[in-house]
Design an enzyme around this catalytic site. Structure first.
Site, PDB file in Angstrom:
ATOM      1  N   HIS A 107      13.808  25.057 -16.623  1.00 15.04           N
ATOM      2  CA  HIS A 107      14.943  24.842 -15.724  1.00 15.04           C
ATOM      3  C   HIS A 107      16.280  24.939 -16.453  1.00 15.04           C
ATOM      4  O   HIS A 107      17.229  25.535 -15.962  1.00 15.04           O
ATOM      5  CB  HIS A 107      14.835  23.460 -15.070  1.00 15.04           C
ATOM      6  CG  HIS A 107      14.063  23.473 -13.794  1.00 15.04           C
ATOM      7  ND1 HIS A 107      13.388  22.379 -13.314  1.00 15.04           N
ATOM      8  CD2 HIS A 107      13.856  24.453 -12.884  1.00 15.04           C
ATOM      9  CE1 HIS A 107      12.805  22.685 -12.167  1.00 15.04           C
ATOM     10  NE2 HIS A 107      13.060  23.933 -11.892  1.00 15.04           N
ATOM     11  N   GLU A 114       3.394  50.828 -10.895  1.00 19.83           N
ATOM     12  CA  GLU A 114       3.290  49.819 -11.948  1.00 19.83           C
ATOM     13  C   GLU A 114       2.080  50.004 -12.850  1.00 19.83           C
ATOM     14  O   GLU A 114       2.027  49.427 -13.934  1.00 19.83           O
ATOM     15  CB  GLU A 114       3.193  48.419 -11.319  1.00 19.83           C
ATOM     16  CG  GLU A 114       4.328  48.052 -10.405  1.00 19.83           C
ATOM     17  CD  GLU A 114       4.073  46.735  -9.708  1.00 19.83           C
ATOM     18  OE1 GLU A 114       4.494  45.702 -10.244  1.00 19.83           O
ATOM     19  OE2 GLU A 114       3.454  46.744  -8.628  1.00 19.83           O
ATOM     20  N   ASP A 135       5.918  45.717 -15.570  1.00 16.79           N
ATOM     21  CA  ASP A 135       4.459  45.814 -15.516  1.00 16.79           C
ATOM     22  C   ASP A 135       3.964  47.167 -16.015  1.00 16.79           C
ATOM     23  O   ASP A 135       2.905  47.241 -16.650  1.00 16.79           O
ATOM     24  CB  ASP A 135       3.946  45.550 -14.102  1.00 16.79           C
ATOM     25  CG  ASP A 135       3.626  44.077 -13.871  1.00 16.79           C
ATOM     26  OD1 ASP A 135       3.286  43.398 -14.858  1.00 16.79           O
ATOM     27  OD2 ASP A 135       3.718  43.605 -12.732  1.00 16.79           O
ATOM     28  N   CYS A 187      13.146  49.398 -11.087  1.00 20.34           N
ATOM     29  CA  CYS A 187      13.578  48.007 -11.081  1.00 20.34           C
ATOM     30  C   CYS A 187      12.914  47.309 -12.267  1.00 20.34           C
ATOM     31  O   CYS A 187      11.872  47.727 -12.740  1.00 20.34           O
ATOM     32  CB  CYS A 187      13.212  47.310  -9.771  1.00 20.34           C
ATOM     33  SG  CYS A 187      11.456  47.264  -9.410  1.00 20.34           S
TER      34      CYS A 187
END
Length: 469
Positions: free
Chosen positions: A72, A313, A337, A384
């Site tokens: 976080h 991918e 990936d 992407c």
């Protein structure tokens, strides 16, 4: 717990325990209550709640012995632009109180007791960063166009509602990838069709009339749902992406119906299918999408049939791009990936992480082959992933002939600034020079040399940092 995301949350629980213990022991009030000077927060395990105790205008850097980029505090720090170094193993953090430090978030370096020369060098970096930010701001409403007029679209990857304003403020032309697994992961059950419709509507409306590409649920691998556990020996080669949703048609149909309903009156929806490895998967998914569209249309919604695309991918898809191009409206290469599968490297495994390189010659050749194989098919191509958000990678992708790049909103201004300073001829020359190289490191070094000669290195990384490394 086995799930890496939930394992990171254990840090928050431990932090809560420490804070309760601190109050029970009646320790003296925290130094944060009287903080007046800028600070770098250093600790064994920094947490989001610790960061919240400090006045953020005074926090200039974070250093944590433990933690990772998915914790976080690291996510918050990135969002706030605070230089951060996580996983600083063997750092004598208890001996650094009141010590002058420099935190270099670019290189992951920490300088203690810095000399005047190092301080001056880094001050120049800070000044240069501020200057670049003002330059980026001026480019926000300008197209991403090379000096000789070659246009390439810059889109964003999103997953949260908060991403909308941040993306538009940085000049995004649309959404190249909306990760639907994010709203699934933050719940303790599958969201209903109505709940999904509301979530997707916010994204479609926020970017309208710009296109929004929504990816169908992509779970499995390193993305697990707490209420839908998938336990496998080799999850990255197992039941994930389209394989899961085609095996659970109730999940797939509810999601597709929600997407199409959400696009009513806006007509800017594009649907993308992840983890495609054969044409049969596309045929089945398209049949289901047409069925969902007919149902929604019959229910009286003002909708049009959305464009459907696939993610490239896995190597199997690379070798079937020509057949896939004849079936769909667009294709997007998932560079993260694809690199992982081509190189047989689990990027989450520290033992082999050094072998994961997006500039590996095999990755570059695969990307180039996709463009060559689909020429004349009238298909729109995008990339992407991390490579698209890396200015060096963006140069090569543009030179190969891709139509759009999709990246995080923080990467977009820098990529635009770099591409607008080059000609297409320069980018193609860079591509030609690196495609014959046999080593990933040689590709990276050659690219840095070429951007230096082209005069855009300062836009890619601060020159002083480069000199210090």
């Amino acid at each position: 717990m086995e799930d890496p995301y939930l394992r990171e949350r254990a840090t928050d629980i431990r932090d809560l325990g420490r804070r309760i213990l601190s109050h029970l022991q009646e320790k003296t009030p925290s130094v944060t209550e009287e903080l007046t000077e800028p600070v770098i927060i250093v600790g064994e395990e920094l947490t989001a709640s610790m960061l919240g105790e400090f006045p953020l205008d005074k926090v200039k850097g974070l250093v944590s012995v433990m933690g990772s980029s998915s914790s976080h505090v690291a996510i918050l720090a990135r969002a706030m632009g605070i230089p951060t170094v996580m996983g600083a193993v063997d750092l004598p953090y208890s001996k650094l109180d009141k010590v002058d430090m420099i935190v270099d978030g670019y290189s992951g370096q920490i300088f203690t007791y810095p000399s005047d020369a190092i301080i001056d060098s880094y001050q120049q970096i800070v000044d240069e960063e501020r200057l670049l930010e003002s330059e980026y701001e001026q480019l926000k409403d300008l197209p991403c166009e090379t000096l000789d007029g070659q246009r390439i679209g810059l889109y964003v990857n999103t997953g949260l509602l908060a991403d909308i304003n941040r993306s538009l403020d940085r000049g995004a032309e649309g959404v190249g990838l909306y990760r639907t697994e994010v709203p699934f992961m933050i719940r303790d059950r599958f969201p209903t069709e109505a709940e999904q419709e509301q979530i997707y509507r916010q994204q479609l409306q926020g970017f309208a009339p710009a296109p929004v590409t929504i990816r169908t649920l992509d779970v499995g691998g390193d993305k697990a749902l707490p209420y839908f556990p998938i336990k496998e020996e080799n999850p990255f080669l197992g039941w994930r992406g389209i394989r899961v949703t085609l095996d659970h048609l109730e999940i797939f149909m509810a999601q597709i119906r929600a997407m199409i309903k959400a696009s009513a009156g806006l007509h800017n929806l594009k649907i993308m299918l992840p983890m495609i490895s054969n044409v049969a998967e596309v045929e089945e998914a398209q049949s289901l999408i047409r069925r969902a569209y007919a149902e929604v249309k019959e229910e009286g919604y003002d909708v049009i049939m959305p464009k459907v695309g696939v993610m490239i991918e896995v190597p199997a898809a690379v070798y079937q791009v020509k057949e896939l191009a004849g079936m769909v409206d667009f294709m997007s290469v998932g560079s993260n990936d694809l690199t992982q599968y081509l190189l047989a490297v689990d990027r989450n495994n520290s033992r082999v992480a050094g072998l994961y390189h997006t500039f590996h010659p095999a990755v570059l050749r695969a990307l180039n082959d996709i463009v060559e194989q689909t020429k004349g098919e009238g298909i729109k191509l995008s990339v992407c992933g991390e490579m698209a958000g890396d200015p060096l990678g963006a140069i090569l992708i543009m030179a190969m002939g891709y139509d759009t790049l999709s990246m995080s909103s923080t990467s977009l201004p820098k990529v635009k600034a770099v591409l607008r300073k080059l000609t297409m001829e320069q980018a193609e020359d860079m591509l030609a020079q690196v495609m014959s190289l046999a080593h990933a490191d040689a590709v990276k070094q050659t690219l840095m040399k070429l951007v230096r000669e082209a005069g855009v290195e300062r836009l890619i990384r601060p020159s002083k940092t480069a000199a210090l490394q």
